[in-house]
Design an enzyme around this catalytic site. Structure first.
Site, short mmCIF file in Angstrom:
data_model
loop_
_atom_site.label_atom_id
_atom_site.label_comp_id
_atom_site.label_asym_id
_atom_site.label_seq_id
_atom_site.Cartn_x
_atom_site.Cartn_y
_atom_site.Cartn_z
N GLU A 1 -15.65 3.89 4.89
CA GLU A 1 -14.29 4.32 4.35
C GLU A 1 -14.60 5.37 3.03
O GLU A 1 -15.49 5.23 2.81
CB GLU A 1 -13.43 2.97 4.02
CG GLU A 1 -13.09 2.03 4.90
CD GLU A 1 -12.51 0.81 4.53
OE1 GLU A 1 -11.63 0.82 3.37
OE2 GLU A 1 -12.72 -0.13 5.13
N HIS B 1 -6.98 4.66 2.41
CA HIS B 1 -6.59 4.59 1.15
C HIS B 1 -6.64 5.69 0.13
O HIS B 1 -6.35 5.48 -0.84
CB HIS B 1 -7.06 3.13 0.78
CG HIS B 1 -6.85 1.87 1.27
ND1 HIS B 1 -5.65 1.37 1.15
CD2 HIS B 1 -7.33 1.22 2.55
CE1 HIS B 1 -5.52 0.23 1.94
NE2 HIS B 1 -6.60 0.26 2.83
N LYS C 1 0.23 3.82 5.11
CA LYS C 1 0.07 3.59 3.34
C LYS C 1 0.93 4.48 2.44
O LYS C 1 2.02 4.40 2.41
CB LYS C 1 -1.49 3.27 3.34
CG LYS C 1 -2.06 2.22 4.20
CD LYS C 1 -3.42 1.86 4.00
CE LYS C 1 -4.09 1.25 4.97
NZ LYS C 1 -3.41 -0.25 5.35
N SER D 1 -10.56 -0.64 0.74
CA SER D 1 -9.44 -1.45 0.61
C SER D 1 -9.37 -2.54 -0.07
O SER D 1 -8.62 -3.03 -0.83
CB SER D 1 -8.82 -1.92 2.06
OG SER D 1 -9.71 -2.58 2.79
N ASN E 1 0.80 -1.20 0.24
CA ASN E 1 -0.13 0.08 0.13
C ASN E 1 0.69 1.20 0.22
O ASN E 1 0.24 2.19 0.32
CB ASN E 1 -0.77 -0.05 1.24
CG ASN E 1 -1.82 -1.10 1.39
OD1 ASN E 1 -2.45 -1.41 0.16
ND2 ASN E 1 -2.13 -1.75 2.32
N ASP F 1 -12.95 6.65 7.25
CA ASP F 1 -11.70 6.38 7.15
C ASP F 1 -11.00 6.54 5.85
O ASP F 1 -11.44 5.92 4.86
CB ASP F 1 -11.52 5.03 7.70
CG ASP F 1 -10.24 4.38 7.94
OD1 ASP F 1 -9.32 5.01 7.32
OD2 ASP F 1 -10.28 3.36 8.65
N HIS G 1 -13.49 -1.68 6.90
CA HIS G 1 -12.35 -2.68 7.53
C HIS G 1 -12.59 -3.15 8.77
O HIS G 1 -13.21 -2.59 9.71
CB HIS G 1 -10.90 -1.66 7.73
CG HIS G 1 -9.76 -2.18 7.82
ND1 HIS G 1 -9.25 -2.16 8.96
CD2 HIS G 1 -9.21 -2.94 7.07
CE1 HIS G 1 -8.07 -2.86 8.93
NE2 HIS G 1 -7.94 -3.20 7.74
C1 LIG Z 1 -9.57 1.18 5.85
C2 LIG Z 1 -8.28 0.94 6.81
N1 LIG Z 1 -8.31 1.48 8.02
C3 LIG Z 1 -7.33 1.18 8.91
C4 LIG Z 1 -6.28 0.25 8.56
C5 LIG Z 1 -5.30 0.17 9.39
O1 LIG Z 1 -4.21 0.91 9.70
P1 LIG Z 1 -2.74 0.28 10.00
O2 LIG Z 1 -2.22 -0.58 9.16
O3 LIG Z 1 -2.00 1.78 10.21
O4 LIG Z 1 -2.98 -0.08 11.54
C6 LIG Z 1 -6.18 -0.22 7.30
C7 LIG Z 1 -5.39 -1.36 7.02
O5 LIG Z 1 -5.24 -2.00 6.26
C8 LIG Z 1 -7.45 0.08 6.37
O6 LIG Z 1 -7.30 -0.70 5.29
#
Ligand SMILES: Cc1ncc(COP(=O)(O)O)c(C=O)c1O
Length: 374
Positions: A170, A202, A233, A174, A40, A199, A126
């Site tokens: 999101e 991405h 990411k 993802s 990512n 969130d 997620h």
């Molecule tokens: C939408 C989303 N939020 C949060 C996270 C978690 O983030 P981190 O890898 O910094 O723990 C991810 C990780 O894949 C994600 O895809």
């Protein structure tokens, strides 16, 4: 076919040494060097020499650890600088830094809602968001992926039963690589007088003015209550942040258990996140090329008969059965490409897929190798 780092063609904009490049477009798997289509690291910043330098110098200046929680000994001026810079960049009143996106989501949501409240979340959010909702004790309802009619029906039926309702989604998903309808979410949030958490894990770094995400692209930052993103990411580092009002930040500092009861990020990580933020904002040109390249690949693949989705550097190819996707993953590895097979429960039953991620490290030669191998 196994590509060595020296096979990088001249159109790669990086000027790292071969050792640094190995971590960029390439990955070691079982003693072989493969072109990596799983990271990512959208902007290739995890191996950027200037950022590596910032981190090394910060380790010499500050030491390797933060020595405690922000509420004990781990709070330093540099972290406040990062938070102020994030807030200004995001067009928010304030920002609060966490140790990772997962840790943030599992502790942020229980600090916002609790027993007796309602969370309505997109079906594909997620695992960290789901875990946070479960931990909060609030009731959870899901709406069909990006289906605003279904979300509205949920809001309508809940409006007399819950005094506090939080919508969770999101901005770029993802596993789907597609994006949420931000302006419709904002409209529903204000119509039903509830709170909204988006969130941008991405999207941050990839979309929007100066890479500040899809909410910034719509210019509605001050209408979204909590905007979250991770440094793991696009920033190529570690940590995460929430952008919100000052009042909400103060409340989080005193109630977010993952913030209160965990050793703060090492200061070299904070330093590199500041540098990565500046770098991300300067990469409009790279962002544009990245999105165009991903769109071209998506078009090529769908013309060739593959079922692809999304509109971001994440390109899922839906293959259906687990066995089919695992065979495809092995075939690609033999051809020199590392692509990960995503299977249920990470994706819905019957929708196992290859998840291809394009980054600024990839050259036309890398992409050609991938397309021929598929
Ligand atoms: C939408 C989303 N939020 C949060 C996270 C978690 O983030 P981190 O890898 O910094 O723990 C991810 C990780 O894949 C994600 O895809």
């Amino acid at each position: 076919m196994s590509l060595e780092p020296d096979a990088l063609s001249a159109d790669n904009h990086r000027t790292c040494t071969p050792t640094q490049r190995r971590g960029g477009a390439f990955i070691e798997r079982q003693g072989r060097t493969l072109i990596d289509f799983s990271a990512n690291d959208y902007l290739g910043l995890s191996t950027h020499p200037e950022l590596a330098q910032v981190m090394a110098e910060a380790a010499l200046e500050y030491g390797t650890g933060s020595t405690g929680s922000r509420l004990v000994s781990g709070d330093r001026a540099i972290t406040h600088h990062l938070e102020a810079e994030l807030a200004a960049s995001m067009g928010a009143e304030s920002a609060l830094v966490f140790n990772s996106g997962y840790q943030m989501n599992v502790s942020l949501i229980p600090a916002i809602v609790g027993k007796g409240d309602l969370v309505i979340a997109d079906k594909f959010v997620h695992a960290s968001l789901i875990d946070g909702i479960r931990l909060s004790g609030a009731k959870l309802l899901r709406y069909r992926h990006n289906d605003m009619g279904h979300l509205e029906a949920r809001l309508q039926s809940a409006k007399h039963s819950f005094s506090r309702v939080l919508i969770v989604t999101e901005s770029v998903f993802s596993m789907e690589g597609d994006s949420a309808p931000i302006s419709e979410l904002i409209a529903l949030k204000s119509m039903y007088n509830c709170e909204l958490l988006i969130d941008e894990a991405h999207a941050w770094g990839v979309f929007g003015p100066n890479g500040m995400g899809l909410i910034a692209k719509e210019g509605v930052q001050n209408q979204c209550d909590y905007i979250t993103a991770t440094f793991g990411k696009s920033a190529g580092s570690a940590g995460a942040f929430v952008a919100c009002s000052k009042e909400r930040k103060n409340q989080l500092i005193n109630t977010c258990r993952g913030f209160i009861y965990s050793t703060a990020l090492p200061l070299p990580v904070i330093a590199v996140n500041r540098a990565a933020l500046t770098k991300i904002k300067s990469m409009n040109c790279e962002r544009e090329t990245l999105i165009q390249t991903a769109d071209q690949i998506r078009n090529t693949l769908s013309t060739a008969g593959f079922q692809t989705r999304g509109n971001s550097p994440i390109i899922p190819i839906i293959l259906g059965e687990n066995r089919t996707v695992l065979e495809a993953q092995s075939k690609l590895a033999l051809a020199g490409c590392n692509v990960i097979a995503m299977r249920p429960p990470t994706v819905p039953d019957g929708e196992a897929r290859l998840r291809i991620v394009i980054t600024t490290h990839h050259t036309q030669a890398h992409i050609q190798t991938l397309i021929e191998a598929l």
